[in-house]
Design an enzyme around this catalytic site. Structure first.
Site, PDB file in Angstrom:
ATOM      1  N   CYS A 119       0.803  -1.220   0.000  1.00 39.23           N
ATOM      2  CA  CYS A 119       0.000   0.000   0.000  1.00 39.23           C
ATOM      3  C   CYS A 119       0.832   1.264   0.000  1.00 39.23           C
ATOM      4  CB  CYS A 119      -0.914   0.010   1.226  1.00 39.23           C
ATOM      5  SG  CYS A 119      -0.019   0.185   2.779  1.00 39.23           S
ATOM      6  N   PHE A 258      -0.844   3.566 -19.153  1.00 39.08           N
ATOM      7  CA  PHE A 258      -1.147   2.621 -20.234  1.00 39.08           C
ATOM      8  C   PHE A 258      -0.161   2.752 -21.392  1.00 39.08           C
ATOM      9  CE2 PHE A 258      -5.415   2.982 -18.221  1.00 39.08           C
ATOM     10  CZ  PHE A 258      -5.554   1.648 -17.846  1.00 39.08           C
ATOM     11  N   VAL A 259       1.114   2.885 -21.044  1.00 34.25           N
ATOM     12  CA  VAL A 259       2.149   2.988 -22.075  1.00 34.25           C
ATOM     13  C   VAL A 259       2.500   1.572 -22.509  1.00 34.25           C
ATOM     14  CG1 VAL A 259       4.416   3.895 -22.663  1.00 34.25           C
ATOM     15  CG2 VAL A 259       2.990   5.094 -20.998  1.00 34.25           C
ATOM     16  N   ARG A 260       1.792   1.093 -23.515  1.00 31.20           N
ATOM     17  CA  ARG A 260       2.001  -0.269 -24.002  1.00 31.20           C
ATOM     18  C   ARG A 260       1.255  -0.472 -25.313  1.00 31.20           C
ATOM     19  NH1 ARG A 260      -1.349  -3.171 -19.092  1.00 31.20           N
ATOM     20  NH2 ARG A 260      -3.349  -2.156 -19.432  1.00 31.20           N
ATOM     21  N   GLN A 261       1.808  -1.349 -26.129  1.00 33.00           N
ATOM     22  CA  GLN A 261       1.170  -1.758 -27.387  1.00 33.00           C
ATOM     23  C   GLN A 261       0.795  -0.555 -28.252  1.00 33.00           C
ATOM     24  OE1 GLN A 261      -2.018  -4.182 -25.810  1.00 33.00           O
ATOM     25  NE2 GLN A 261      -0.689  -5.982 -25.622  1.00 33.00           N
ATOM     26  N   GLY A 262       1.720   0.384 -28.362  1.00 35.93           N
ATOM     27  CA  GLY A 262       1.498   1.534 -29.224  1.00 35.93           C
ATOM     28  C   GLY A 262       0.552   2.578 -28.677  1.00 35.93           C
ATOM     29  N   ARG A 263       0.205   2.479 -27.393  1.00 34.82           N
ATOM     30  CA  ARG A 263      -0.760   3.403 -26.783  1.00 34.82           C
ATOM     31  C   ARG A 263      -0.086   4.204 -25.682  1.00 34.82           C
ATOM     32  NH1 ARG A 263      -5.845   1.286 -23.069  1.00 34.82           N
ATOM     33  NH2 ARG A 263      -6.420   3.288 -22.145  1.00 34.82           N
TER      34      ARG A 263
END
Length: 277
Positions: A119, A258-263
């Site tokens: 936590c 959400f920095v992943r898969q081109g996003r």
């Protein structure tokens, strides 16, 4: 199976339909690590027993215990056995000596921080201490979204412990083009971030020309630690919390999730992230 530092071998059974398949697995080591300042115990963390000098420096800086690396005068790592119910995990004590000015300040606001792997606030003594204002002005960095994507790909490739065990997080220190400068892993996401901050400071890296990426969600404390380190951008592979976004906005820090898969989703400081490139 060759040895990998920070892991331990274990026999396990894989169940696939009606088949029971014995095999050898790697487990990430997790040990209690006590941080003792000038003879007084301040925090006990559960952490991977790797890069502990980086951890000690990064934790001390990101928690505001010291102002600069020069305030940490001495570091000593000590191992000790702790036996309970037939189990003997190896505990590690980090003996740290800081300047008198920093130690007196620590004594004024000392709190017990037990096991913050989950936590991040366990043991905090008051609500005022739970959410602290960011005191450092972060640099107004500008990057391209492709640099963030490139950074996360590089961080994925640098995760040796994660590939071996599937049980660790990583934090990376990158230049503004998304090139990996340093990476550190730990069972705790906060610990990994502290380690890479400490490693960057020890290496003389300029925080004004860098950003940090992490393989976790972006909590309030991850934002707080990044800002305390004087870094102007935090990129996370997962989502931020609402408090993390509010803290990033207050600090002037760019926060991407959400920095992943081109996003790339930018939650704070979007005007400083270019979609060109």
């Amino acid at each position: 199976m060759p040895p990998i530092e920070g892991t331990r071998r274990a026999t396990a059974w894989r169940l696939e339909g009606e088949r029971r398949l014995p095999g050898e697995e790697r487990l990430a080591e997790e040990r209690p690590v006590a941080l003792v300042y000038n003879g007084i115990s301040h925090a006990v963390m559960l952490a991977s027993p790797l890069d502990l000098e980086d951890f000690a420096l990064g934790f001390s800086l990101s928690e505001g215990i010291i102002n600069s690396a020069d305030d940490l005068l001495d570091f000593e790592e000590q191992g000790e056995e702790q036996v309970e119910d037939g189990v003997a995990p190896v505990g590690i004590t980090l003996q740290l000596r800081v300047t008198l000015r920093c130690f007196m300040r620590l004594k004024e606001r000392r709190r017990t921080l037990a096991g913050r792997t989950g936590c991040g606030l366990c043991g905090t003594e008051s609500l005022a201490e739970a959410v602290r204002p960011v005191r450092r002005a972060v640099p107004a960095v500008r990057v391209e979204a492709t640099a963030l994507q490139r950074a996360m790909d590089a961080l994925d490739a640098a995760q040796r412990l994660q590939r071996a065990t599937g049980a660790t997080h990583a934090a990376g220190w990158f230049d503004l083009d998304g090139r990996l400068c340093l990476a550190r892993e730990d069972v705790g996401r906060h610990n990994a971030l502290d380690k890479v901050i400490g490693a960057a400071v020890r290496a003389g890296r300029d925080p004004a020309q860098a950003f940090v990426a992490v393989t976790s969600r972006a909590s309030y404390e991850m934002v707080y630690k990044t800002a305390q380190a004087g870094v102007g951008l935090l990129a996370a592979i997962s989502a931020p919390t609402a408090l993390a976004v509010q803290t990033a906005e207050a600090a002037g820090l760019v926060l991407a999730g959400f920095v992943r898969q081109g996003r790339v989703t930018v939650y704070a400081g979007a005007e400083r992230v270019s979609s060109a490139g």
